[in-house]
Each structure stands twice: as structure tokens, then as C-alpha cells.
Scaffold this active site. Structure first.
Site, PDB file in Angstrom:
ATOM      1  N   GLY A   1       0.830  -1.188   0.000  1.00 45.68           N
ATOM      2  CA  GLY A   1       0.000   0.000   0.000  1.00 45.68           C
ATOM      3  C   GLY A   1       0.868   1.242   0.000  1.00 45.68           C
ATOM      4  O   GLY A   1       1.926   1.248  -0.601  1.00 45.68           O
ATOM      5  N   SER A   2       0.418   2.285   0.667  1.00 41.72           N
ATOM      6  CA  SER A   2       1.236   3.480   0.842  1.00 41.72           C
ATOM      7  C   SER A   2       0.366   4.678   1.147  1.00 41.72           C
ATOM      8  O   SER A   2      -0.796   4.748   0.748  1.00 41.72           O
ATOM      9  CB  SER A   2       2.087   3.822  -0.385  1.00 41.72           C
ATOM     10  OG  SER A   2       3.031   2.816  -0.637  1.00 41.72           O
ATOM     11  N   ASN A   3       0.963   5.654   1.832  1.00 41.46           N
ATOM     12  CA  ASN A   3       0.394   6.985   1.988  1.00 41.46           C
ATOM     13  C   ASN A   3       1.386   7.991   1.421  1.00 41.46           C
ATOM     14  O   ASN A   3       2.602   7.774   1.475  1.00 41.46           O
ATOM     15  CB  ASN A   3       0.172   7.338   3.466  1.00 41.46           C
ATOM     16  CG  ASN A   3      -0.709   6.345   4.185  1.00 41.46           C
ATOM     17  OD1 ASN A   3      -1.772   5.983   3.700  1.00 41.46           O
ATOM     18  ND2 ASN A   3      -0.271   5.905   5.362  1.00 41.46           N
TER      19      ASN A   3
ATOM     20  N   ASN B   1      -3.940   4.889  -1.806  1.00 45.32           N
ATOM     21  CA  ASN B   1      -4.303   3.682  -2.555  1.00 45.32           C
ATOM     22  C   ASN B   1      -5.742   3.624  -3.035  1.00 45.32           C
ATOM     23  O   ASN B   1      -6.208   2.564  -3.443  1.00 45.32           O
ATOM     24  CB  ASN B   1      -3.972   2.412  -1.756  1.00 45.32           C
ATOM     25  CG  ASN B   1      -2.551   2.415  -1.233  1.00 45.32           C
ATOM     26  OD1 ASN B   1      -2.333   2.297  -0.039  1.00 45.32           O
ATOM     27  ND2 ASN B   1      -1.587   2.586  -2.126  1.00 45.32           N
TER      28      ASN B   1
END
Length: 777
Positions: A218-220, A486
Site C-alpha cells: 500500500g502506501s500513503n 491507494n
């Protein structure tokens, strides 16, 4: 200071004689040289005068810290796991060795590897060649000293440039074909008995791994522009969520060729450049996107023969490819294991029992857009050297080499940019209406394989046939802020929704992830964002979902619980006492909150206020405890959580830091954070372990905030799982302990900062330049 100029002659002899197939090295007059300056936590700052030297330093430093990890991944991408560990063994990703080997035999054919290598620029070939030489030098030195315990077998060998190509191709298909290894390896025509299918438990593991893909990767990201940053310059948060073990584990480093390149950040294994990072004028990061990078094709089979299919009314044979891997038996002897893979004009046949069945009527082909992406290394090479947001954007438009991630970037002039500019199949909304199977929805695109008109469209403006041109993909430049966690591209900034794209690219009017809602809520209240504001997005460990449902949960607890009061009383007490965080000091209430809410989130009818596409930042919310069905489901979920906590032996005074840890290879280290589905921005995925504990497997990885002033970048950050995967290394858990303390470090970028670091150490490696290490076939 350590100066290391020349390997002993016997090491060099062992190093270069070990290459197979006539690989050789021809002495040339110049030297290959690199400086490796280590600072706090062992972070390498690698400096060289040319591309070969820079790669040489990267490969050497990486092998110092992660030699066994690299050796294991090289074995995997060369389809040799069964040969050394048996067919029934498993990879780190819990994939059986035989399926893995068959998949990589299909993916990394000699022809595909050679074509990728030939497509690279001379500069990139030089850097890859240097990487191989540096890694091999460190391997030779470690073989003399004694290899780490994890990799003392005969499967550990020197690298060739082909290994780096194979590692890169593996990364390319992570968002597509890589999720279908078992389905590709196990595809069998109906009625065939020549090749046995996979055991049921293998499919169960494969399904669980596929469902976890978005969680593990994922990621921010937040990009603040001139209007909203504290000093009018760009401000960037990079918070990618990636696996903590294996071939997707980031490595932190700083690369310099004086007068040509100066970039710092993190890279995936085997990549001799920076994937996420910053330079003098620019900072960028990536988030795994919601675009599709493959499609399936449903083939109409010939009624007379399930190995033939109908295309535009013509019966065509499926192409057959025989793959053979060597497998180590119980007696230690090697035995060949052979499978036949089948392909249509669209791609290989994949078979997933109960989902993608190959019967007498239909079969399914997989087409992955990134199989033809040989531009990926050139893309990050160009990004590393870009000096502005505009330059970065131009390089992405021209090359289109980003495989399956979004890009967010800022520069020192205060410009902020979001780009959903990855390799996406050119399937328009109109083509979906004509060719897709509506029963499949949009989670997986299934096209009609009986009509050639349903092939991906060709746009001459695109970097490769069959993908969307850059001009057709979402992008947004702002001077206030942009964020991504995401979701689709739709709501990166609610003031300028990105709409009207094919669902293959980006959807709209769909619920946002709780992490995005959390970020948008915080950003709406940041008028002049400081570095600390972006840090606190992560380090506060706030559970955003708690704010949406806890009033209803506590109201339910205040009702007459009847015969369940004795069992539910402690659950309610822990929820009331909980601080609504996923920090190390969070109490048992957080454990119960997870146990209660994760099952309930599977049913959209539990919400008191349903999702409203006109108000995506605030809906859905609340629990509809007034509805009997919801109240019943909530009660059952609470009782189940109470039972799970009792079985795990967790006391009322337990803290989250006592439960969620990373322990493999060393002493347990507590890890803050929690499930992204609950709106924890510091997303950490952990799995049940012994004694009620949970072992971290993925989540926050490379973490930094970059700002700019008149002198250049100012960066704070850390690598959550630490630099080295070797338990004997001093840098195996040091940054993990800092992560647990929310202790970010200054990332030294200038020469003065590097030399002033309290842990500064210099190593110079140098040897006569050699000819190319020939690629293995």
C-alpha cells in the site's frame, strides 16, 4: 576509516573463474572505484566518478547488508528453488517452490532477458555491470571470512547481469501476472491426467496472498505546495507500506556522481537507483495505484477440443510450452518435473478452481501490460536526475516506465504534483461496454476472447502498443495539497476531483479508504503545514474508524446486554478505557476493536449513514445499532472477540506493544501501528504468532518528510525494518527500535552533514576494470 583497494589475488581468481558458460573478464587500463561513506544506522552514501563505479559501490554495500536476501531472491527468479530445496518447500511469500519455479521459467526466458538487456541505455548497462562486480567482490570476501548462517549452501553463487534483469522483471509483474503464479503453473485441460493439479491448501494460500497484495503493498503520500507549506516551498511525506522480508524490502542509500547525480532515498533489491527519494531540488514518492495492469480474456473453446479456441469464428490451437525444472528428492537426487503451459494470442492460460475454471466451454488467458515494459530502469534513472516537478513530469510522459504506482512530488519552488501515470491496458469505457463480462465487475477485468476487436487499443502516442498514452491518464498540479492512500485518482484533492476515466484507470463515486479520509480531515485543518504536522499523521497512530463508530459501540454497551452481560462487560470496559490509538501503549480495547470491527466491515449494511458519493469524505459512518440484524451481528462479533482474547491468554492490562512485535532472527521489538482497514495511517500488517503475539510482516517501510530551504533539501526519516536483514549485523534492528520510539533522524545529504555524522566511516573499494560479466542463459 577503512581503505580497501584490492582483493587478494586468490579472491579475484575465485570471483571471476566462478562465472559459468565462458564468462570472462578482459583487463582494461582504468580502475573501477567507489567510496562508501556510512553514517548513523549504517546508511551508505556511495560516491563514484562514473556509472560503473557507482554500481560497483551499490552492489558491494548491498551485499554487506543483505547478501543472503539477495542470494535467495536470485535463486527464486532463476527458477532453481526446487533444485536446492525440493518442490514442496516454500518461498518467503508462502508459494510452493514448484509453482514458483515454473512461473519464473515462463517469465524469465533467455529471449525475454536478452531483449530487456538490449533495451537498456549504455549508462544503465554500465551501472548494472558495476553492481554485479561490487556484489561479487563482497561475496568473495565473505566466502573467505565465512558466509552468514542463512546462506552457507552451494546455492549461493556470484551474480551476472542477467540476474538483475530477472529481478527487475519480477518486480514489473508484481501488480499482474505475479499474483497468478499458481494459476499459471497449475492450468490443466479438462480430462487431462498427464500433469497433476495443485493441492487444495496451495490454492488457499494463493488466494489469501492475492487478497493481501494491496495491504502488503500500500502506501500513503502527501505533497504540500507553496500555498499551504510553512515556508512556501514544497513539503512531502513518503510513507510506502511494503513487505518487511523478501524481494520487496526497501534499501536506504545515497548515490552521488559529482557534477552529474546526487540523490538519496530507498530502492528495491537489485535495483541500482533510487525508487523513492529526493535530490537538491525535488522530492517524490509512490503509492500503489488502483489502476488495472492486466486483463483476463475469456476464451470460447472449440467444442471438439478444449485445447483449441475460437477467435472471430476460426478454431486456433493453444500454443504449448514445455517447462522442466529440476527437483531435489528425499534421497537428495535431482529429478525433472515437467509441465506444459498453454497460451492464446492474448497470453498464458490461468486456472483458479471455482473462479477461473478451464472446462469444455471456457478457459481464461492473462495479459499483463508490464511484460513489455523495458523502460522501467530508464524511467527511475531520469527521475533521479530531474531538477523540478516539470522535469519529472516530462520524463514520465515520455518514457511511461512506471509499472504499477502513482507518483506524488514537490520541488523547491513550491510546486506539487500527482500523477496516476503507470502502465495501464488501453481499454476504454466504450470497449468495456462492448467486451467485458459484467458479472466480473471492475475488480478484475474479463474481456471477450472470442473477438479480436476486444484486444487492447493501440495509441501511436503511447510508449508501447496496447497501453494508454500519458495524456489519457490522471494528473493534477496544485499549490495547496495533494494526497493519496491507494484509492483511485478521484479524490486526491476534493477541490479538483479527477473524473471521467475508464474504470481500468480510475473509478469515481466509490467509498474512500479510511486512511484517505483521515488524511483529508487533517489536511483540511493544516493552514501552514509544518514538518511535524506530516510526521504526526504517522506517529499519532490514530485509529480513524474509532471516531466514526465508537459512540455507537459505547451506546450499545450501555444497553441491557441480558445473558451476555458477564462476558461482554470486560469488552465494553476495555473499549471505554482505550485511547483510540494503535500506539504501543494502546490497551486491550484496541485488540477488541479490531476483533469487533474487521468482521463487521465486510457488510455495508452495518453503517448508520450509508456512503454518499456527494460526501465521500464523511460517509459511510456510524453503526446502525437500532437495526436488529446489525445489533445481532455486533453482539456476535463482540462475543467472538472476547473468546479470541481469552484463548490468546491476554490480560486486561496488556498493551499493544506487548502483542505486535517483530521477532524473527533476534530479540522481539515492539512495533506501533495497525490495520489500514481501520483507518490507521501508520498501516502495519501482522499475523498471529505464539502466545497471543502478532508478528509484523508488512507495512510502514521507508519513511521520510522532505522540506526545502535556500540551501536545498532538509529530510527526516527512517527505515522501519532497518537496513540489514542479517541478524548478526549491528543494523538489523536499530532503526526498528527508533521507529518504536517515534524517533526520526536527520538524513545527511550535504558533504558537511555526512562528514559531521557521529557514526561516519569511509571505505574505498577499487580494482582494475574488467570486461562484461556475461549473462547466464
Amino acid at each position: 576509516m577503512i581503505i580497501s583497494r584490492q582483493l587478494p589475488s586468490f579472491c579475484l581468481a575465485a570471483l571471476f573463474l566462478s562465472f559459468s558458460g565462458g564468462a570472462h573478464a578482459l583487463a582494461q587500463p582504468e580502475q573501477t572505484r567507489a567510496e562508501i561513506r556510512r553514517t548513523s544506522f549504517g546508511v551508505p552514501h556511495i560516491r563514484a566518478d562514473d556509472e560503473r563505479g557507482l554500481g560497483y559501490g551499490i552492489g558491494y554495500a548491498y551485499a554487506q547488508d543483505n547478501l543472503c536476501l539477495m542470494a535467495n531472491e536470485v535463486l527464486t527468479v532463476n527458477a532453481q528453488r526446487s533444485q536446492y530445496f525440493g518442490a514442496e518447500g516454500q518461498t518467503l511469500e508462502q508459494r510452493d517452490n514448484l509453482s514458483s519455479d515454473l512461473f519464473f521459467s515462463w517469465l524469465n526466458t533467455p529471449q525475454a532477458v536478452a531483449a530487456f538487456w538490449q533495451a537498456q541505455t549504455p549508462a544503465m548497462r554500465e551501472r548494472m555491470q558495476g553492481y554485479v562486480e561490487g556484489y561479487n567482490r563482497q561475496l568473495a570476501e565473505r566466502q573467505v571470512q565465512g558466509l552468514p548462517e542463512q546462506c552457507r549452501g552451494d546455492w549461493v553463487r556470484p551474480l551476472a547481469t542477467s540476474d538483475l534483469v530477472k529481478l527487475t522483471r519480477r518486480l514489473l509483474v508484481e501488480g499482474g501476472a505475479g499474483q497468478f503464479a499458481e494459476a499459471l503453473a497449475g492450468a490443466t485441460p479438462p480430462g487431462a491426467t498427464a500433469q497433476a493439479g495443485l493441492p487444495a491448501e496451495h490454492w488457499q494460500l494463493a488466494a489469501a496472498r492475492q487478497q493481501r497484495f494491496a495491504l502488503d503493498r500500500g502506501s500513503n503520500a502527501v505533497a504540500i505546495g507553496s500555498e499551504r507549506s510553512f515556508n512556501g516551498r514544497g513539503l512531502l511525506l513518503a510513507n510506502p507500506h511494503f513487505p518487511w522480508v523478501g524481494g520487496m524490502r526497501f534499501y536506504q542509500m545515497h548515490l552521488t556522481i559529482p557534477g552529474q547525480l546526487d540523490v538519496m532515498g530507498a530502492a528495491l533489491p537489485g535495483l541500482p537507483l533510487i525508487n523513492i527519494g529526493f535530490n537538491q531540488h525535488l522530492a517524490w514518492t509512490h503509492t500503489v495505484d488502483a489502476s488495472k495492469h492486466f486483463t483476463l480474456y475469456r476464451l470460447q473453446l472449440d467444442p471438439k477440443d478444449p485445447t483449441r479456441y475460437l477467435l472471430d469464428g476460426r478454431s486456433l490451437p493453444l500454443e504449448r510450452q514445455t517447462l522442466t525444472v529440476q527437483s531435489k528428492g528425499p534421497d537428495g537426487q535431482l529429478q525433472p518435473r515437467t509441465r506444459t503451459l498453454y497460451s492464446s494470442v492474448f497470453g498464458p492460460i490461468v486456472q483458479w478452481p471455482g473462479e477461473l475454471d478451464w472446462d469444455h466451454q471456457y478457459a481464461y488467458s492473462l495479459r499483463d501490460a508490464n511484460l513489455d515494459n523495458s523502460r522501467v530502469l530508464a524511467q527511475w534513472y531520469a527521475m533521479n536526475q530531474a531538477s523540478s516537478v516539470a522535469g519529472l513530469q516530462d520524463s514520465v510522459h515520455q518514457l511511461q516506465g512506471i509499472p504499477w504506482v502513482n507518483t506524488l512530488a514537490v520541488d523547491d519552488q513550491g510546486r506539487a504534483l500527482y500523477m496516476n501515470q503507470s502502465v495501464v491496458p488501453n481499454v476504454t469505457q466504450a470497449k468495456l461496454a462492448q467486451c467485458s463480462d459484467p458479472r466480473a465487475g471492475t475488480r478484475v477485468i474479463v474481456l471477450d476472447g472470442s473477438r479480436s476487436a476486444c484486444a487492447w487499443d493501440i495509441d501511436p502516442a503511447a510508449a508501447q502498443p496496447g497501453i494508454f498514452a500519458a495524456s489519457q491518464l490522471p494528473q493534477l498540479a496544485r499549490n495547496d495539497y495533494l494526497q493519496h492512500s491507494n484509492d483511485s485518482a478521484w479524490m486526491v484533492n476534493p477541490a479538483a476531483p479527477l473524473q471521467g476515466f475508464s474504470p481500468v484507470i480510475s473509478e469515481q463515486d466509490v467509498p474512500l479508504k479510511m486512511r484517505a479520509r483521515f488524511a483529508l480531515d487533517r489536511l483540511s485543518r493544516m493552514h501552514k503545514a509544518q514538518v511535524s504536522d506530516l510526521q504526526h499523521l504517522v506517529t499519532d497512530d490514530q485509529v480513524y474508524l474509532a471516531g466514526q463508530v465508537m459512540p455507537d459501540l459505547l451506546q450499545f454497551c450501555e444497553q441491557d446486554l441480558g445473558a451476555d452481560a458477564q462476558r461482554l462487560g470486560p469488552v465494553c470496559a476495555s473499549l471505554k478505557a482505550w485511547d483510540r490509538s494503535a500506539g504501543l501503549q494502546a490497551g486491550l480495547g484496541f485488540v477488541h476493536f479490531q476483533g469487533i470491527m474487521q468482521p463487521l466491515l465486510q457488510d455495508p449494511s452495518v453503517w448508520r449513514v450509508a456512503f454518499d458519493p456527494k460526501d465521500p469524505q464523511h460517509t459511510p459512518r456510524g453503526l446502525a445499532i437500532g437495526r436488529p440484524a446489525v445489533a445481532r451481528a455486533l453482539r456476535e462479533s463482540m462475543l467472538a472477540s472476547a473468546q479470541q482474547v481469552a484463548e490468546a491468554g491476554l490480560g486486561s492490562d496488556v498493551r499493544w506493544g506487548d502483542i505486535q512485535q517483530v521477532s524473527q532472527g533476534g530479540q522481539p521489538t515492539p512495533v506501533p501501528g495497525g490495520p489500514e482497514s481501520l483507518g490507521v495511517y501508520n498501516a502495519i500488517q501482522s499475523v498471529p504468532a505464539a502466545d497471543g503475539k502478532r508478528e509484523v510482516v508488512s507495512g510502514t517501510s521507508y519513511l521520510n518528510v522532505v522540506s526545502f530551504d535556500e540551501q536545498g533539501p532538509r529530510a527526516l526519516g527512517l527505515l522501519a525494518f532497518s537496513l540489514s536483514s542479517d541478524p548478526a549485523s549491528a543494523h538489523f534492528r536499530d532503526q526498528t527500535a527508533a521507529f518504536a520510539r517515534n524517533q526520526w533522524s536527520v538524513l545527511p545529504f550535504t558533504e558537511a552533514q555526512i562528514r559531521a555524522d557521529g557514526q561516519y566511516q569511509l571505505q574505498v573499494i577499487e580494482e582494475p576494470r574488467k570486461g562484461a560479466v556475461l549473462a547466464r542463459q
